[in-house]
Design a protein around this motif. Structure first.
Motif: not given
Length: 507
Positions: A235-238, A240-242, A263-264, A267, A365-366
């Motif tokens: 869960s890469k997006e989660n 990052l958010a965490s 995480i990236f 990319d 980004r958040d």
């Protein structure tokens, strides 16, 4: 019953006599609870003696004897008291080098069959003692699951003080150790070189971790561990958010950017930028060996051989200065054809600096982006005033973000206010080259019409747009001339009113 005599003998240190009397009592009535209690306290005195002497064999023998009495679950006093001696022995075992984890395992195998008051000071001490060696103890997860994370006392959530230093709370340390063990996984070969992560166990643990993060945001590293666990479960997006709140606090630590690179990983540009940021920070070179090696592999993929060589040379230099062995993967690099043909450069500082900003932008980004117009520029101080609408305006230092800003330029920014006077900290900035693809801010408009220049004045108006004297003089504008112009919303502090002023004229 000889309870009084046995107690007096053991308290006076005459343990052999106390034990003989207690044993006779127990032999006469093996299931009598008083006989079991009396002899358990004799065993305890031996336990205490052997803990002080660091006599492990004697200690484990008497701990086993207490367990084998098979006392009822309600009989917790003997175990609560023994917990302090168990803790003492564990601390002593773990203060020696190398730590004998076989002995730790022996104690745990007995302790998990005992009964304790939960929660309690003694039970927390038991956790503290076992947690001390958790980093290299393979059974820490098993122990913690047995102990129960729900059994912390209120005091266990608070920081401790030791030698006038603030130390992390016990709960903080235990959750951190538990997280690291889950992330590391279990060894699946005898050398520990291959490990398997239990993703299902991670998923079942994450809700508990979320509760702890919400209740105790001061436990800063838990967000970091959560991000790593989310990465393990895909869960890469989660992740990052965490991770972002933690990363902002620890943005000057190189390893934070190492995780951001992970995480990236999909990319390649962002991954590259994160490694550049990691290596740009002031960190001891011996800490950066792994990061440099991972970055060198990316540099080779990009055929930046001289840059890759610089990283490998740095690794070799550090290991040699420390008297460390050069590992095979580094030796293979130095023997490769690309390494031998590459030019020698002293370092990659310019490369890091070129890409750092892209990595730094990831931290925000958040945060929302705002499309704003530049209202005023002070080139000497590198300050510009921006405006989005009547509710959002201010100023910030643009140095390092944009080279030649001009009034009327449309930019996309992430900013945060500092103080109450309108100053903002600029976090990210992007020039909008093609304004046709965006919705213009309400602070910009285009108007056409006839200019009105009041008699005897050097300024004018096109509809409600103010045209300054310098525009009129520079463009030799006369009264009632047809004009097309661009205007920006502006606040007149002297009159305390909003208005529009011209920033560009099309004759």
């Amino acid at each position: 019953m000889p309870s009084k005599e046995i107690k007096e003998l053991r308290q006076s240190g005459e343990l052999e006599q106390a034990l003989a009397m207690a044993q006779n009592e127990l032999d006469a009535a093996p299931e009598n609870i008083w006989g079991k209690r009396n002899i358990s306290w004799v065993y305890y005195e031996y336990l205490k003696r052997y803990a002080q002497e660091i006599n492990f064999e004697g200690f484990i023998e008497n701990l086993q004897k207490i367990k084998e009495l098979n006392l009822p679950e309600a009989e917790v006093m003997i175990f609560d008291t023994a917990a302090y001696q168990i803790g003492s022995m564990l601390f002593k075992i773990q203060n020696s080098e190398p730590i004998d984890y076989a002995r730790v395992n022996q104690i745990f195998d007995i302790v998990k069959e005992c009964h304790f008051t939960k929660p309690s000071e003694s039970y927390s001490l038991l956790m503290k003692a076992f947690q001390k060696g958790s980093q290299n103890w393979s059974r820490f997860i098993e122990f913690t699951d047995w102990w129960g994370l729900e059994n912390f006392r209120q005091e266990d959530y608070m920081q401790e003080e030791y030698n006038n230093r603030q130390m992390p709370a016990l709960a903080d340390k235990v959750y951190g150790s538990y997280c690291k063990k889950l992330i590391d996984g279990e060894a699946i070969n005898s050398f520990g070189t291959h490990r398997e992560v239990d993703k299902d166990k991670i998923k079942s643990f994450l809700p508990k971790l979320d509760v702890m993060i919400d209740k105790h945001p001061e436990y800063r590293y838990l967000s970091y561990y959560k991000a790593q666990m989310l990465l393990e479960t895909g869960s890469k997006e989660n992740a990052l958010a965490s991770f972002l709140p933690f990363a902002k606090q620890k943005k000057n630590d190189f390893w934070v950017w190492g995780l951001m690179a992970e995480i990236f990983k999909e990319d390649k540009e962002l991954e590259f930028a994160c490694y550049c940021k990691a290596l740009s920070l002031k960190s001891p070179n011996e800490f950066l060996i792994k990061t440099r090696y991972l970055f060198s592999k990316i540099l080779v993929e990009r055929e930046l051989f001289s840059e890759a060589k610089a990283e490998i040379k740095n690794i070799v230099s550090v290991r040699q200065s420390k008297g460390w062995k050069i590992p095979n993967n580094i030796l293979q690099c130095t023997e490769s054809s690309w390494y031998k043909k590459a030019d020698d450069i002293s370092n990659n500082k310019n490369l890091y600096e070129k890409h750092c900003k892209k990595a730094e932008e990831l931290l925000y980004r958040d945060l929302p982006e705002h499309i704003v117009a530049i209202e005023f520029v002070n080139n000497n101080k590198k300050i510009l005033t921006f405006i989005k609408d009547k509710k959002m305006k201010g100023f910030f230092n643009y140095d390092g973000f944009v080279k030649n800003p001009k009034i009327g330029d449309i930019i996309k920014v992430r900013i945060e206010p500092v103080g109450n006077d309108g100053f903002h900290r600029l976090l990210t900035l992007e020039n909008i080259e093609d304004i046709s693809v965006i919705e213009l801010p309400k602070s910009i408009k285009e108007v056409s019409g006839i200019i009105r220049i009041p008699e005897g004045k050097d300024f004018g108006f096109v509809t409600d747009v103010f045209v300054t004297p310098d525009f009129i003089e520079k463009n030799k504008i006369i009264d009632k001339q047809e004009l097309s112009l661009k205007a920006i919303l502006s606040f007149d502090k002297k009159k305390n009113v909003w208005g529009w002023k011209c920033y560009q004229i099309e004759l």
